[in-house]
Write a protein that holds these residues in place. Structure first.
Motif, PDB file in Angstrom:
ATOM      1  N   PHE A 118      37.253   7.654   6.278  1.00 18.91           N
ATOM      2  CA  PHE A 118      38.306   7.879   7.253  1.00 18.91           C
ATOM      3  C   PHE A 118      37.710   8.333   8.585  1.00 18.91           C
ATOM      4  CE2 PHE A 118      40.320   7.964   3.199  1.00 18.91           C
ATOM      5  CZ  PHE A 118      41.527   7.329   3.403  1.00 18.91           C
ATOM      6  N   ASP A 119      38.451   8.087   9.673  1.00 18.36           N
ATOM      7  CA  ASP A 119      37.854   8.321  10.992  1.00 18.36           C
ATOM      8  C   ASP A 119      37.717   9.799  11.356  1.00 18.36           C
ATOM      9  OD1 ASP A 119      40.448   8.976  11.592  1.00 18.36           O
ATOM     10  OD2 ASP A 119      40.641   7.581  13.282  1.00 18.36           O
ATOM     11  N   ASP A 120      38.308  10.677  10.550  1.00 19.57           N
ATOM     12  CA  ASP A 120      38.132  12.099  10.846  1.00 19.57           C
ATOM     13  C   ASP A 120      36.993  12.707  10.027  1.00 19.57           C
ATOM     14  OD1 ASP A 120      39.999  11.329   8.875  1.00 19.57           O
ATOM     15  OD2 ASP A 120      40.505  13.435   8.548  1.00 19.57           O
ATOM     16  N   GLN A 121      36.318  11.851   9.250  1.00 22.45           N
ATOM     17  CA  GLN A 121      35.214  12.388   8.458  1.00 22.45           C
ATOM     18  C   GLN A 121      33.924  12.390   9.277  1.00 22.45           C
ATOM     19  OE1 GLN A 121      35.383   9.752   5.116  1.00 22.45           O
ATOM     20  NE2 GLN A 121      36.811  11.046   3.993  1.00 22.45           N
ATOM     21  N   GLU A 122      32.995  13.163   8.823  1.00 23.62           N
ATOM     22  CA  GLU A 122      31.719  13.256   9.522  1.00 23.62           C
ATOM     23  C   GLU A 122      30.996  11.907   9.435  1.00 23.62           C
ATOM     24  OE1 GLU A 122      28.126  16.308   9.149  1.00 23.62           O
ATOM     25  OE2 GLU A 122      30.097  17.148   8.682  1.00 23.62           O
ATOM     26  N   GLY A 123      30.365  11.507  10.521  1.00 26.33           N
ATOM     27  CA  GLY A 123      29.609  10.247  10.515  1.00 26.33           C
ATOM     28  C   GLY A 123      30.474   9.014  10.674  1.00 26.33           C
ATOM     29  N   ALA A 124      31.794   9.227  10.844  1.00 31.07           N
ATOM     30  CA  ALA A 124      32.692   8.066  10.930  1.00 31.07           C
ATOM     31  C   ALA A 124      32.492   7.288  12.234  1.00 31.07           C
ATOM     32  CB  ALA A 124      34.132   8.522  10.818  1.00 31.07           C
ATOM     33  N   GLU A 125      31.917   7.954  13.238  1.00 27.43           N
ATOM     34  CA  GLU A 125      31.804   7.310  14.547  1.00 27.43           C
ATOM     35  C   GLU A 125      30.943   6.045  14.468  1.00 27.43           C
ATOM     36  OE1 GLU A 125      31.280  10.304  17.350  1.00 27.43           O
ATOM     37  OE2 GLU A 125      31.513   8.982  19.082  1.00 27.43           O
ATOM     38  N   SER A 126      29.827   6.135  13.771  1.00 28.71           N
ATOM     39  CA  SER A 126      28.948   4.961  13.709  1.00 28.71           C
ATOM     40  C   SER A 126      29.610   3.859  12.877  1.00 28.71           C
ATOM     41  CB  SER A 126      27.586   5.340  13.130  1.00 28.71           C
ATOM     42  OG  SER A 126      27.751   5.765  11.802  1.00 28.71           O
ATOM     43  N   ILE A 127      30.413   4.253  11.905  1.00 32.21           N
ATOM     44  CA  ILE A 127      31.116   3.237  11.105  1.00 32.21           C
ATOM     45  C   ILE A 127      32.205   2.581  11.956  1.00 32.21           C
ATOM     46  CG2 ILE A 127      32.540   2.881   9.050  1.00 32.21           C
ATOM     47  CD1 ILE A 127      30.947   5.195   7.809  1.00 32.21           C
ATOM     48  N   LEU A 128      32.890   3.381  12.757  1.00 31.51           N
ATOM     49  CA  LEU A 128      33.901   2.815  13.668  1.00 31.51           C
ATOM     50  C   LEU A 128      33.247   1.804  14.611  1.00 31.51           C
ATOM     51  CD1 LEU A 128      36.086   5.896  14.680  1.00 31.51           C
ATOM     52  CD2 LEU A 128      36.934   3.773  13.685  1.00 31.51           C
ATOM     53  N   ASP A 129      32.071   2.179  15.126  1.00 31.21           N
ATOM     54  CA  ASP A 129      31.347   1.269  16.025  1.00 31.21           C
ATOM     55  C   ASP A 129      31.106  -0.072  15.354  1.00 31.21           C
ATOM     56  OD1 ASP A 129      30.977   2.496  18.481  1.00 31.21           O
ATOM     57  OD2 ASP A 129      29.393   3.792  17.709  1.00 31.21           O
ATOM     58  N   LYS A 130      30.687   0.005  14.098  1.00 32.23           N
ATOM     59  CA  LYS A 130      30.358  -1.223  13.360  1.00 32.23           C
ATOM     60  C   LYS A 130      31.633  -2.018  13.044  1.00 32.23           C
ATOM     61  CE  LYS A 130      27.752  -2.500   9.279  1.00 32.23           C
ATOM     62  NZ  LYS A 130      27.341  -1.983   7.985  1.00 32.23           N
ATOM     63  N   THR A 131      32.672  -1.304  12.672  1.00 34.06           N
ATOM     64  CA  THR A 131      33.928  -1.981  12.303  1.00 34.06           C
ATOM     65  C   THR A 131      34.531  -2.728  13.482  1.00 34.06           C
ATOM     66  OG1 THR A 131      34.359  -0.244  10.703  1.00 34.06           O
ATOM     67  CG2 THR A 131      36.224  -1.593  11.344  1.00 34.06           C
ATOM     68  N   TRP A 132      34.502  -2.087  14.644  1.00 32.55           N
ATOM     69  CA  TRP A 132      35.172  -2.670  15.819  1.00 32.55           C
ATOM     70  C   TRP A 132      34.209  -3.442  16.715  1.00 32.55           C
ATOM     71  CZ3 TRP A 132      40.440  -2.543  16.590  1.00 32.55           C
ATOM     72  CH2 TRP A 132      41.164  -1.726  15.715  1.00 32.55           C
ATOM     73  N   LEU A 133      33.049  -3.761  16.183  1.00 34.03           N
ATOM     74  CA  LEU A 133      32.021  -4.435  16.976  1.00 34.03           C
ATOM     75  C   LEU A 133      32.494  -5.816  17.456  1.00 34.03           C
ATOM     76  CD1 LEU A 133      28.865  -4.463  17.711  1.00 34.03           C
ATOM     77  CD2 LEU A 133      28.647  -5.854  15.650  1.00 34.03           C
ATOM     78  N   SER A 134      32.195  -6.120  18.712  1.00 35.83           N
ATOM     79  CA  SER A 134      32.373  -7.492  19.189  1.00 35.83           C
ATOM     80  C   SER A 134      31.010  -8.157  19.075  1.00 35.83           C
ATOM     81  CB  SER A 134      32.830  -7.486  20.648  1.00 35.83           C
ATOM     82  OG  SER A 134      34.111  -6.934  20.730  1.00 35.83           O
ATOM     83  N   PRO A 135      30.887  -9.225  18.306  1.00 33.97           N
ATOM     84  CA  PRO A 135      29.569  -9.798  18.033  1.00 33.97           C
ATOM     85  C   PRO A 135      28.781 -10.084  19.310  1.00 33.97           C
ATOM     86  CG  PRO A 135      31.226 -10.836  16.694  1.00 33.97           C
ATOM     87  CD  PRO A 135      31.959  -9.947  17.649  1.00 33.97           C
ATOM     88  N   PRO A 136      27.501  -9.743  19.347  1.00 33.89           N
ATOM     89  CA  PRO A 136      26.704  -9.945  20.558  1.00 33.89           C
ATOM     90  C   PRO A 136      26.273 -11.407  20.720  1.00 33.89           C
ATOM     91  CG  PRO A 136      25.374  -8.989  18.823  1.00 33.89           C
ATOM     92  CD  PRO A 136      26.749  -9.141  18.253  1.00 33.89           C
ATOM     93  N   GLY A 137      25.675 -11.708  21.866  1.00 30.05           N
ATOM     94  CA  GLY A 137      25.109 -13.032  22.098  1.00 30.05           C
ATOM     95  C   GLY A 137      26.109 -14.006  22.688  1.00 30.05           C
ATOM     96  N   PHE A 138      25.571 -15.148  23.163  1.00 33.00           N
ATOM     97  CA  PHE A 138      26.407 -16.144  23.846  1.00 33.00           C
ATOM     98  C   PHE A 138      27.483 -16.700  22.914  1.00 33.00           C
ATOM     99  CE2 PHE A 138      27.205 -20.606  24.990  1.00 33.00           C
ATOM    100  CZ  PHE A 138      27.799 -20.394  26.228  1.00 33.00           C
ATOM    101  N   LEU A 139      27.056 -17.053  21.694  1.00 30.32           N
ATOM    102  CA  LEU A 139      28.043 -17.627  20.769  1.00 30.32           C
ATOM    103  C   LEU A 139      29.045 -16.572  20.313  1.00 30.32           C
ATOM    104  CD1 LEU A 139      25.825 -20.042  18.659  1.00 30.32           C
ATOM    105  CD2 LEU A 139      27.453 -20.607  20.465  1.00 30.32           C
ATOM    106  N   GLY A 140      28.565 -15.336  20.191  1.00 28.91           N
ATOM    107  CA  GLY A 140      29.455 -14.242  19.815  1.00 28.91           C
ATOM    108  C   GLY A 140      30.582 -14.059  20.814  1.00 28.91           C
ATOM    109  N   TRP A 141      30.302 -14.392  22.074  1.00 26.32           N
ATOM    110  CA  TRP A 141      31.276 -14.246  23.164  1.00 26.32           C
ATOM    111  C   TRP A 141      32.580 -14.983  22.840  1.00 26.32           C
ATOM    112  CZ3 TRP A 141      33.969 -16.898  26.982  1.00 26.32           C
ATOM    113  CH2 TRP A 141      34.267 -16.185  28.149  1.00 26.32           C
ATOM    114  N   PHE A 142      32.455 -16.112  22.131  1.00 27.59           N
ATOM    115  CA  PHE A 142      33.644 -16.929  21.837  1.00 27.59           C
ATOM    116  C   PHE A 142      34.442 -16.389  20.645  1.00 27.59           C
ATOM    117  CE2 PHE A 142      30.720 -19.666  24.097  1.00 27.59           C
ATOM    118  CZ  PHE A 142      31.545 -20.201  25.068  1.00 27.59           C
ATOM    119  N   THR A 143      33.924 -15.308  20.043  1.00 32.25           N
ATOM    120  CA  THR A 143      34.637 -14.765  18.882  1.00 32.25           C
ATOM    121  C   THR A 143      35.357 -13.452  19.210  1.00 32.25           C
ATOM    122  OG1 THR A 143      32.765 -13.424  18.145  1.00 32.25           O
ATOM    123  CG2 THR A 143      32.857 -15.687  17.339  1.00 32.25           C
TER     124      THR A 143
END
Lengths: 205, 648
Positions: B14-39
């Motif tokens: 859950f987002d109020d737990q310790e260490g959740a910030e890095s998991i949130l980052d990963k969950t809401w990631l927008s894929p990098p790179g040129f091809l990722g841009w289209f996703t």
């Protein structure tokens, strides 16, 4: 402290809240209402266009053209409205977790829509006027064609929903896709009524 | 569903737990790179793209305006011929109305609304991405047409019979009808998702009467789009059918009526002006509130005025058609309706004056643009009241007086507030402050330049110079003013250029903004600058209209999972929590769908059967988009009483 400045006095825990949103609490339910509002605006614009042009002409339809016959379109209209019932039954089947019933009713609706499309196609052949002869013909063809395309969309969309149902995706809790598809289906069926009135009754007034 | 990213999470995080910030980052990631841009589907990326793309179109539209002014700098100028002039005139109007103003305001809404109402994304992230690609494709196509010399040449209003196939053969007008219908899909998708996001995703406690005024303005704008834009779509489809299949909708000899086009177009076209202006009014209220450090006076009156403007704007389209010979009773009604819109507009202005009155105003660049808005918009409003009067309109119609009026309204009512918003929210979007010095220079050059450009046009109009002409004769008495106006237009353009330079260099030269550099009160300033992909580490609970000015700390929502994209759904009026919704993950399907729909629309211009091909291809894309991903969400609560912690 004013009414607007009252402060909440606790955190809110939502861990036990439902993750299955099926009715008006689901955003997609409101999204489909938005789509229906847009399409209603389009239906209104077409209907008003028809009435505006109708009022410009003392003789409607022009040059002794006969209005399109009523009998078959009336039956296709009734068939379209009946398909709303099978869609309703499909939804009920999902609520009872009866996936076989759901698939049967869904494809029954699609078949009825295909039947309506076939009847409409025959009517196109029987229109007394081409679309480029007079604005009356333009309206008849364009409005009929516009609704025809919408039935095609609804049928393809519902067939896809039936397909998802066949792989077992829809259940009592997971049925929002069916709910919104049925809403759109009903809209397509009922949106025909104003068109039916202007295309088939106004030329007889 | 985002379950795909974390298919078998045994233990929910859950987002109020310790260490959740890095998991949130990963969950809401927008894929990098040129091809990722289209996703990408996150609201921040899509909103930012809308704003940047609309500014590029603004620059292109501005360049076309400068070309027009160069042609008109002297009588009987031979810089360009009538055909090219008409193309760039049409493209200027079309660009500014369809490709700059509406997408810019919607883009700002897409970026800011979720932040302002305290949620993590828009309701339909994939639809959001689809809307952007449609917009981009439509814009690129229309400008390609210009570079190929095939652009429309009948004005942004495309009046028939001029726009009919007899008087405008070739593909120019077909490009216009097709791309206008196409881009309205983008505007409509954005409008629907803004409405749903605002109504269903407000932070718990953010009742309708605590909603930020800017969010109200976006809500009103979105409803206006839903009811206005379909009319122009119907109009352009009918025009396309007239041109392609020889239907007779606007052809008088076939029983059609050219005036029908004007009714359909202006029933959209007049609300369109307010579709642009209403969100600008929201920006004005927001900026004034922040730079006076107090709530806007008369919150309810300001909100109701915006709603009233939205309603009334649908009842005055005929004032564009006073000279077409309509019945007098009808004309009188539309005169009254046109004048009536001054009432809610006036209410807003008095509320702003009351807010400014006695406060210690900080005249930073955003506030300067707002002050410029006051001066310019009021002049535009006054000439609007003049033009709403039939006897005066009969004289001034289709003259440069109207050109002056509409530019005062649109630049004053939309462009200046938009630039105020740009200076105001740029620190949030980029994390860097814009240069104040460049901002001030930019404002003054724009303000002086635009007044020197457009005010003399009132005189040109009163002297009889018609609009939309590519040249004029010697000895008409218009030479000096036209020369002056062209010089001033370049001054104004230089002002805009300074802002563009400012936005490009500031991230490298300017200081870091911090999360709340203006000490503002709305929730977007609670997020980091620039915000993370998930906007907020914790979703807030709201208990006032000015959450960041209240002394008590904000309470938060707990129990939102960090390992999948979850947001809170709240009730329509009171924003009470109702449920948790799982949002979709990045995907190529919106881009693919935009391509197939674009193929259908463009194909229609060259071979109508290709529209049918595009239509069926689109269904494949839609099914791919909606295909449910396994593993599906568990339905029955596990024994521990947490209904959704496990996955099937």
């Amino acid at each position: 402290m004013s009414r607007n400045q009252q402060t909440a006095n606790a955190d809110i825990d939502v861990s036990n809240f439902s993750r299955h949103l099926n009715g008006q609490n689901a955003p997609i339910w409101w999204g489909i209402i938005g789509l229906i509002l847009i399409e209603l605006s389009v239906v209104s614009a077409f209907t008003v266009t028809y009435l505006y042009l109708y009022m410009q002409h003392p003789q409607w339809p022009p040059n002794d053209i006969a209005p399109p016959p009523l009998f078959i379109p009336t039956w296709s209209t009734i068939l379209m409205l009946l398909s709303c019932v099978t869609m309703y039954l499909a939804g009920k089947s999902v609520e009872k977790n009866k996936s076989k019933g759901f698939v049967v009713y869904t494809f029954a609706s699609v078949i009825m829509a295909l039947l309506v499309l076939w009847i409409r196609w025959q009517q196109f052949d029987n229109f007394d006027m081409r679309w480029d002869q007079h604005v009356y013909g333009s309206l008849l063809w364009t409005i009929s064609g516009f609704h025809f395309i919408h039935i095609v969309s609804a049928a393809i969309g519902t067939a896809a929903i039936g397909l998802f149902g066949m792989v077992g995706f829809y259940t009592k809790q997971r049925q929002i896709g069916v709910v919104v598809d049925t809403m759109y289906w009903n809209f397509v069926a009922f949106a025909w009524l104003p068109f039916y009135l202007v295309l088939y009754y106004f030329p007889r007034l | 569903m985002s379950l795909k990213n974390h298919p078998h999470t045994e233990q929910a995080i859950f987002d109020d737990q310790e260490g959740a910030e890095s998991i949130l980052d990963k969950t809401w990631l927008s894929p990098p790179g040129f091809l990722g841009w289209f996703t990408h589907v996150n609201q921040r990326q899509i909103g930012f793209r809308f704003v940047v793309t609309s500014l590029i179109f603004f620059a292109l539209g501005g360049l076309l305006a400068l070309l027009m002014r160069l042609q008109l700098v002297q009588p009987e100028n031979t810089l360009m011929g009538a055909e090219f002039y008409h193309q760039i005139m049409t493209m200027h109007g079309t660009t500014m109305m369809f490709f700059f103003a509406v997408p810019a305001m919607e883009g700002l809404g897409i970026y800011l609304v979720p932040l302002m109402i305290g949620t993590r994304d828009m309701s339909f992230p994939r639809l959001n991405a689809f809307g952007y690609y449609v917009y981009l494709l439509a814009g690129i196509t229309l400008y390609l047409a210009l570079f190929l010399g095939m652009a429309p040449n009948t004005g942004w209003f495309s009046y028939v019979p001029l726009a009919g196939i007899d008087y405008s053969p070739g593909q120019g007008v077909s490009f216009w009808t097709t791309m206008i219908t196409f881009i309205e899909i983008s505007a409509l998708t954005a409008a629907v998702e803004l409405i749903v996001t605002i109504l269903k995703q407000r932070a718990p406690g953010m009742t309708l009467n605590r909603m930020p005024i800017f969010v109200w303005s976006i809500l009103v704008m979105s409803f206006m789009i839903v009811f206005a834009m379909p009319t122009v779509m119907v109009g352009s489809v009918l025009l396309a059918l007239d041109r392609t299949f020889a239907t007779q909708f606007f052809v008088a000899s076939g029983g059609g009526d050219p005036l029908l086009w004007q009714h359909l177009f202006w029933f959209f076209g007049h609300p369109e002006v307010y579709i642009i202006v209403v969100p600008a009014l929201g920006i004005v209220s927001t900026v004034i509130s922040t730079f006076c450090q107090r709530e806007v006076f008369g919150y309810t009156a300001v909100v109701l005025s915006m709603v009233t403007i939205g309603f009334v704007s649908f009842g005055l389209w005929v004032h564009h058609m006073f000279t077409t010979g309509l019945p007098h009773l009808g004309l009188s009604f539309f005169t009254a309706a046109s004048a009536m819109i001054a009432i809610p507009s006036g209410v807003q202005i008095f509320c702003w004056i009351a807010t400014l009155w006695g406060s210690k105003i900080q005249f930073k660049t955003p506030m300067l643009f707002i002050m410029g808005f006051f001066a310019v918009f009021v002049i535009g409003g006054l000439t609007g009241v003049m033009a709403a009067s039939i006897p005066f309109d009969m004289q001034a119609h289709d003259s440069y007086f109207v050109v002056a009026h509409l530019h005062y309204v649109l630049i004053g009512g939309a462009v200046l507030p938009f630039f105020a918003g740009l200076y105001y929210w740029y620190p949030k979007m980029t994390g860097a402050m814009l240069s104040e010095r460049l901002g001030r220079w930019s404002f003054w050059l724009i303000f002086v330049g635009l007044n020197l450009t457009f005010f003399p046009m009132h005189q040109l109009g009163l002297d009889g110079m018609p609009r939309r002409v590519y040249t004029y004769l010697h000895n008409m008495g218009w030479e000096e003013i036209n020369f002056f106006v062209t010089c001033a237009a370049f001054l104004m353009a230089f002002g805009f250029l300074l802002t563009f330079i400012n936005t490009l260099i500031s991230p490298y030269k300017s200081r870091a903004a911090g999360s709340n550099p203006w000490h503002a009160d709305t929730l977007e300033w609670w997020a980091q600058s620039p915000p993370r992909n998930y906007n907020f580490r914790h979703l807030p609970v709201i208990s006032s209209r000015t959450p960041l000015w209240q002394k008590a700390p904000l309470y938060k929502v707990t129990g939102i999972r960090a390992d999948r994209r979850e947001i809170i759904i709240t009730t329509l009026l009171d924003a009470k929590p109702q449920g948790v919704c799982i949002m979709p993950s990045p995907t190529y399907w919106p881009f693919v769908l935009a391509l197939t729909v674009g193929f259908g629309f463009l194909g229609f211009m060259f071979k109508p059967i290709l529209f049918v091909v595009g239509f069926f291809l689109s269904f494949f894309a839609i099914v791919g988009w909606l295909w449910p991903a396994r593993p599906w969400l568990a339905e029955k609560p596990p024994e521990d009483g947490h209904p959704v912690r496990g996955l099937q």
